[in-house]
Design an enzyme around this catalytic site. Sequence first.
Site, mmCIF file in Angstrom:
data_model
loop_
_atom_site.group_PDB
_atom_site.id
_atom_site.type_symbol
_atom_site.label_atom_id
_atom_site.label_comp_id
_atom_site.label_asym_id
_atom_site.label_seq_id
_atom_site.Cartn_x
_atom_site.Cartn_y
_atom_site.Cartn_z
ATOM 1 N N GLY A 66 0.801 -1.210 0.000
ATOM 2 C CA GLY A 66 0.000 0.000 0.000
ATOM 3 C C GLY A 66 0.835 1.262 0.000
ATOM 4 O O GLY A 66 0.461 2.273 -0.605
ATOM 5 N N ASN A 105 -6.223 3.613 10.505
ATOM 6 C CA ASN A 105 -5.498 2.429 10.962
ATOM 7 C C ASN A 105 -5.250 2.392 12.461
ATOM 8 O O ASN A 105 -4.838 1.367 12.995
ATOM 9 C CB ASN A 105 -4.157 2.311 10.223
ATOM 10 N N GLN A 134 -6.836 -0.756 5.077
ATOM 11 C CA GLN A 134 -7.478 -1.422 6.212
ATOM 12 C C GLN A 134 -8.852 -2.002 5.875
ATOM 13 O O GLN A 134 -9.389 -2.796 6.660
ATOM 14 C CB GLN A 134 -7.610 -0.456 7.395
ATOM 15 N N SER A 158 -2.754 -3.675 0.523
ATOM 16 C CA SER A 158 -1.620 -4.506 0.931
ATOM 17 C C SER A 158 -2.167 -5.874 1.321
ATOM 18 O O SER A 158 -3.025 -5.978 2.200
ATOM 19 C CB SER A 158 -0.881 -3.906 2.131
ATOM 20 N N ALA A 159 -1.648 -6.936 0.710
ATOM 21 C CA ALA A 159 -2.185 -8.278 0.934
ATOM 22 C C ALA A 159 -2.004 -8.750 2.361
ATOM 23 O O ALA A 159 -2.805 -9.543 2.869
ATOM 24 C CB ALA A 159 -1.534 -9.273 -0.030
ATOM 25 N N HIS A 160 -0.960 -8.274 3.042
ATOM 26 C CA HIS A 160 -0.678 -8.802 4.374
ATOM 27 C C HIS A 160 -1.664 -8.315 5.430
ATOM 28 O O HIS A 160 -1.618 -8.760 6.576
ATOM 29 C CB HIS A 160 0.761 -8.472 4.798
ATOM 30 N N THR A 171 10.127 -6.852 -12.919
ATOM 31 C CA THR A 171 9.590 -8.212 -12.974
ATOM 32 C C THR A 171 8.601 -8.437 -11.838
ATOM 33 O O THR A 171 8.886 -8.135 -10.679
ATOM 34 C CB THR A 171 10.731 -9.243 -12.875
ATOM 35 N N CYS A 223 4.016 1.567 11.764
ATOM 36 C CA CYS A 223 5.035 2.378 11.092
ATOM 37 C C CYS A 223 5.575 3.477 12.002
ATOM 38 O O CYS A 223 6.571 4.116 11.684
ATOM 39 C CB CYS A 223 4.457 2.989 9.823
#
Length: 391
Positions: A71, A152, A180, A200-202, A238, A328
């Site tokens: 993100g 968040n 979120q 963000s996938a996590h 890539t 963060c």
Amino acid sequence: MNKIYLDNAATTPLSDEVIDAMIDTMKINFGNPSSTHSFGQEAKILIENVRRQVADYLHVSPAEIIFTSCGTESNNMIIKSCVEHLGVERIISSPLEHKCVSESILDMKSRKGVEVNYIRPNEKGDIDLAKLEELLKSSDKKTLVSLMHANNEIGNLIDLKKAAQICKENNALFHSDTVQTMAHMHLDFSDIPVDFASCSAHKFHGPKGIGFAFVRKATGLKGIITGGPQERSLRAGTENVAGIAGLGKALELSIKNMEDYAAHMQSIKQYAAEKLSDEIPGIKFNGRSAEAENSLYTVISILLPYKNPLIGLQLDMKGIAVSQGSACSSGASKPSMVMMMVLSEDEMDHCTPLRVSFSHLTTKSDIDALVQALKEISKDFVIENTNVEHR
């Protein structure tokens, strides 16, 4: 020691199915997606299948989904490219944004002379969309509005559709940090006229190091990472094929179980609010995080009635992982901007904020253990500030 994880707003554990999907991809689909031979094309097909999957979830075109590393990268790309390539001269935002948004905006102000206007939240952390409309009507400068869907730290939600419509009616571009809420809520971007969004996938049991940006084609946004034609030339390099496979599987599971997961986490959050209120005298809740409406069900932000900067470490020593703010900003020596906006000076001086965040794996016994640990820690403090009020 039985360890308990209550910091899911920072990151979530990977699902076993996600790990299996990634391992299979690394074994089988190891080709470079830009190669024309069968190894490369098989990897390319996998990527495009996940792109279509994401697009179907958001009700948009697959060409509008750009895979990134996270993100933070998505938000940087969107904000900076809007200034660099779309002629944005003014940005409207709020002091509650994630640092990757706020610092990208300040970078554009410093390097490109962009005018920046902030909508100050009220004491509950709400953003007044009437003020947004007022600001938009006050200038003819080409404007980007950047407001996060869910905070968040305190979980407050904005009315995403209303904010997007206000921007559209006033010829402004609209970007929302949806990190979120993506895969936690139903989002229909064919109905919500947002121009840009991030993921963000996590945050939904996928891998770290992979995310995506939604970029509406009509905006004409251009890339800031150059050197190749990947991702419609918006993000050269890539592709992270295994990460994309993991994102796809995590999204599939999240959509399939969304109602069940949401109901479970909402019940855990309500239980946590009631248990904490009953067991910790003087405890309060920040923003709207303890409310069932206008609040993200994954987060509750609490305010302990005593000053204890070591609370996170003390809980960790008892095997309980929580956060004292955004991940963060967890190493910062001063409170986050979000806390500075929603807490009074007395609360800042005498109280301790704590963020507790849930997943579908969180249990009531996890909450019981947290409450018991907080009660034990509280014994070492004289609580004199139970009457401190939110400003």
